[in-house]
Design a protein around this motif. Structure first.
Motif, PDB file in Angstrom:
ATOM      1  N   LYS A   1       2.411  29.043  12.681  1.00  0.00           N
ATOM      2  CA  LYS A   1       3.621  29.848  12.538  1.00  0.00           C
ATOM      3  C   LYS A   1       3.558  31.127  13.357  1.00  0.00           C
ATOM      4  CE  LYS A   1       5.220  28.154   8.125  1.00  0.00           C
ATOM      5  NZ  LYS A   1       5.538  28.501   6.740  1.00  0.00           N
ATOM      6  N   GLU A   2       2.377  31.466  13.878  1.00  0.00           N
ATOM      7  CA  GLU A   2       2.281  32.606  14.788  1.00  0.00           C
ATOM      8  C   GLU A   2       2.967  32.297  16.110  1.00  0.00           C
ATOM      9  OE1 GLU A   2      -1.820  33.598  15.135  1.00  0.00           O
ATOM     10  OE2 GLU A   2      -2.006  34.133  13.026  1.00  0.00           O
ATOM     11  N   TRP A   3       3.101  31.026  16.428  1.00  0.00           N
ATOM     12  CA  TRP A   3       3.825  30.619  17.628  1.00  0.00           C
ATOM     13  C   TRP A   3       5.318  30.733  17.321  1.00  0.00           C
ATOM     14  CZ3 TRP A   3       2.032  27.491  22.036  1.00  0.00           C
ATOM     15  CH2 TRP A   3       0.661  27.526  22.176  1.00  0.00           C
ATOM     16  N   ARG A   4       6.043  31.450  18.128  1.00  0.00           N
ATOM     17  CA  ARG A   4       7.453  31.687  17.857  1.00  0.00           C
ATOM     18  C   ARG A   4       8.253  30.392  17.828  1.00  0.00           C
ATOM     19  NH1 ARG A   4      11.861  34.219  21.654  1.00  0.00           N
ATOM     20  NH2 ARG A   4      13.487  34.537  20.128  1.00  0.00           N
ATOM     21  N   ALA A   5       7.951  29.472  18.741  1.00  0.00           N
ATOM     22  CA  ALA A   5       8.699  28.213  18.808  1.00  0.00           C
ATOM     23  C   ALA A   5       8.509  27.377  17.546  1.00  0.00           C
ATOM     24  CB  ALA A   5       8.279  27.412  20.035  1.00  0.00           C
ATOM     25  N   VAL A   6       7.355  27.494  16.899  1.00  0.00           N
ATOM     26  CA  VAL A   6       7.107  26.731  15.680  1.00  0.00           C
ATOM     27  C   VAL A   6       7.750  27.442  14.491  1.00  0.00           C
ATOM     28  CG1 VAL A   6       5.328  25.853  14.123  1.00  0.00           C
ATOM     29  CG2 VAL A   6       4.986  25.729  16.589  1.00  0.00           C
ATOM     30  N   ALA A   7       7.602  28.755  14.436  1.00  0.00           N
ATOM     31  CA  ALA A   7       8.106  29.506  13.286  1.00  0.00           C
ATOM     32  C   ALA A   7       9.628  29.475  13.189  1.00  0.00           C
ATOM     33  CB  ALA A   7       7.624  30.954  13.367  1.00  0.00           C
ATOM     34  N   THR A   8      10.306  29.523  14.323  1.00  0.00           N
ATOM     35  CA  THR A   8      11.769  29.573  14.303  1.00  0.00           C
ATOM     36  C   THR A   8      12.426  28.231  14.588  1.00  0.00           C
ATOM     37  OG1 THR A   8      11.831  30.198  16.637  1.00  0.00           O
ATOM     38  CG2 THR A   8      11.791  31.983  15.019  1.00  0.00           C
ATOM     39  N   ARG A   9      11.607  27.219  14.808  1.00  0.00           N
ATOM     40  CA  ARG A   9      12.116  25.883  15.149  1.00  0.00           C
ATOM     41  C   ARG A   9      13.041  25.981  16.358  1.00  0.00           C
ATOM     42  NH1 ARG A   9      13.331  20.533  12.953  1.00  0.00           N
ATOM     43  NH2 ARG A   9      13.374  19.456  14.914  1.00  0.00           N
ATOM     44  N   TYR A  10      12.502  26.627  17.404  1.00  0.00           N
ATOM     45  CA  TYR A  10      13.262  26.892  18.615  1.00  0.00           C
ATOM     46  C   TYR A  10      13.658  25.611  19.341  1.00  0.00           C
ATOM     47  CZ  TYR A  10      14.526  29.230  22.953  1.00  0.00           C
ATOM     48  OH  TYR A  10      15.196  29.681  24.040  1.00  0.00           O
ATOM     49  N   GLU A  11      12.817  24.593  19.287  1.00  0.00           N
ATOM     50  CA  GLU A  11      13.101  23.339  19.976  1.00  0.00           C
ATOM     51  C   GLU A  11      14.218  22.593  19.248  1.00  0.00           C
ATOM     52  OE1 GLU A  11      11.517  23.061  22.768  1.00  0.00           O
ATOM     53  OE2 GLU A  11      10.258  24.755  22.280  1.00  0.00           O
ATOM     54  N   LYS A  12      15.093  21.985  20.008  1.00  0.00           N
ATOM     55  CA  LYS A  12      16.260  21.317  19.417  1.00  0.00           C
ATOM     56  C   LYS A  12      15.954  19.914  18.898  1.00  0.00           C
ATOM     57  CE  LYS A  12      19.111  24.627  20.281  1.00  0.00           C
ATOM     58  NZ  LYS A  12      19.470  25.539  19.243  1.00  0.00           N
ATOM     59  N   THR A  13      15.149  19.163  19.618  1.00  0.00           N
ATOM     60  CA  THR A  13      14.894  17.784  19.212  1.00  0.00           C
ATOM     61  C   THR A  13      13.554  17.679  18.490  1.00  0.00           C
ATOM     62  OG1 THR A  13      13.808  17.209  21.288  1.00  0.00           O
ATOM     63  CG2 THR A  13      16.191  16.909  21.192  1.00  0.00           C
TER      64      THR A  13
ATOM     65  N   THR B   1      11.281  15.468  18.969  1.00  0.00           N
ATOM     66  CA  THR B   1      10.227  15.156  19.939  1.00  0.00           C
ATOM     67  C   THR B   1       9.696  16.429  20.590  1.00  0.00           C
ATOM     68  OG1 THR B   1      11.337  13.069  20.387  1.00  0.00           O
ATOM     69  CG2 THR B   1       9.671  13.775  21.961  1.00  0.00           C
ATOM     70  N   SER B   2      10.590  17.325  20.976  1.00  0.00           N
ATOM     71  CA  SER B   2      10.177  18.590  21.586  1.00  0.00           C
ATOM     72  C   SER B   2       9.407  19.445  20.584  1.00  0.00           C
ATOM     73  CB  SER B   2      11.390  19.370  22.081  1.00  0.00           C
ATOM     74  OG  SER B   2      12.078  18.644  23.052  1.00  0.00           O
ATOM     75  N   PHE B   3       9.874  19.479  19.348  1.00  0.00           N
ATOM     76  CA  PHE B   3       9.201  20.259  18.306  1.00  0.00           C
ATOM     77  C   PHE B   3       7.793  19.720  18.057  1.00  0.00           C
ATOM     78  CE2 PHE B   3       8.479  21.281  13.752  1.00  0.00           C
ATOM     79  CZ  PHE B   3       8.432  22.655  13.885  1.00  0.00           C
ATOM     80  N   LEU B   4       7.653  18.399  18.000  1.00  0.00           N
ATOM     81  CA  LEU B   4       6.341  17.798  17.796  1.00  0.00           C
ATOM     82  C   LEU B   4       5.417  18.094  18.972  1.00  0.00           C
ATOM     83  CD1 LEU B   4       4.609  16.061  15.939  1.00  0.00           C
ATOM     84  CD2 LEU B   4       5.491  14.058  17.127  1.00  0.00           C
ATOM     85  N   ALA B   5       5.971  18.120  20.181  1.00  0.00           N
ATOM     86  CA  ALA B   5       5.164  18.455  21.356  1.00  0.00           C
ATOM     87  C   ALA B   5       4.643  19.888  21.269  1.00  0.00           C
ATOM     88  CB  ALA B   5       5.988  18.265  22.628  1.00  0.00           C
ATOM     89  N   VAL B   6       5.479  20.810  20.820  1.00  0.00           N
ATOM     90  CA  VAL B   6       5.044  22.206  20.665  1.00  0.00           C
ATOM     91  C   VAL B   6       3.961  22.297  19.592  1.00  0.00           C
ATOM     92  CG1 VAL B   6       5.783  24.509  19.920  1.00  0.00           C
ATOM     93  CG2 VAL B   6       7.177  23.213  21.512  1.00  0.00           C
TER      94      VAL B   6
END
Length: 68
Positions: free
Chosen positions: A37-49, A51-56
Motif C-alpha cells: 500500500k506504500e505504492w501509490r498505484a496499489v493504494a489508490t487502485r490507479y490502474e483501470k483494468t 490485469t494492469s492492477f495485478l501487474a503492478v
C-alpha cells in the motif's frame, strides 16, 4: 468452500482450531499488503483494468522481495 478461520478466538468465544503456521502465514500476508500500500498505484487502485492492477502488484511484490 472449506475455508477455516486463521484468527485465534477470544477468551469469551469458543476455541477455534487455528494452527500456528496458519496464523504466521496470515501475519506475513497482512504485512506484505501493508508494504504494497506504500505504492501509490496499489493504494489508490490507479490502474483501470484487473490485469494492469495485478501487474503492478507483481512488480511491487518483486521489488519488496528483492529489497534488503
Amino acid at each position: 468452500m472449506g475455508a477455516r478461520p486463521a484468527i485465534p478466538a477470544k477468551r469469551r468465544d469458543g476455541p477455534v482450531a487455528c494452527p500456528k503456521w496458519a496464523y504466521r502465514c496470515r501475519h506475513l500476508v497482512e504485512n506484505l499488503w501493508a508494504r504494497l500500500k506504500e505504492w501509490r498505484a496499489v493504494a489508490t487502485r490507479y490502474e483501470k483494468t484487473a490485469t494492469s492492477f495485478l501487474a503492478v502488484i507483481h512488480i511491487a511484490a518483486a521489488a519488496d522481495w528483492i529489497k534488503p
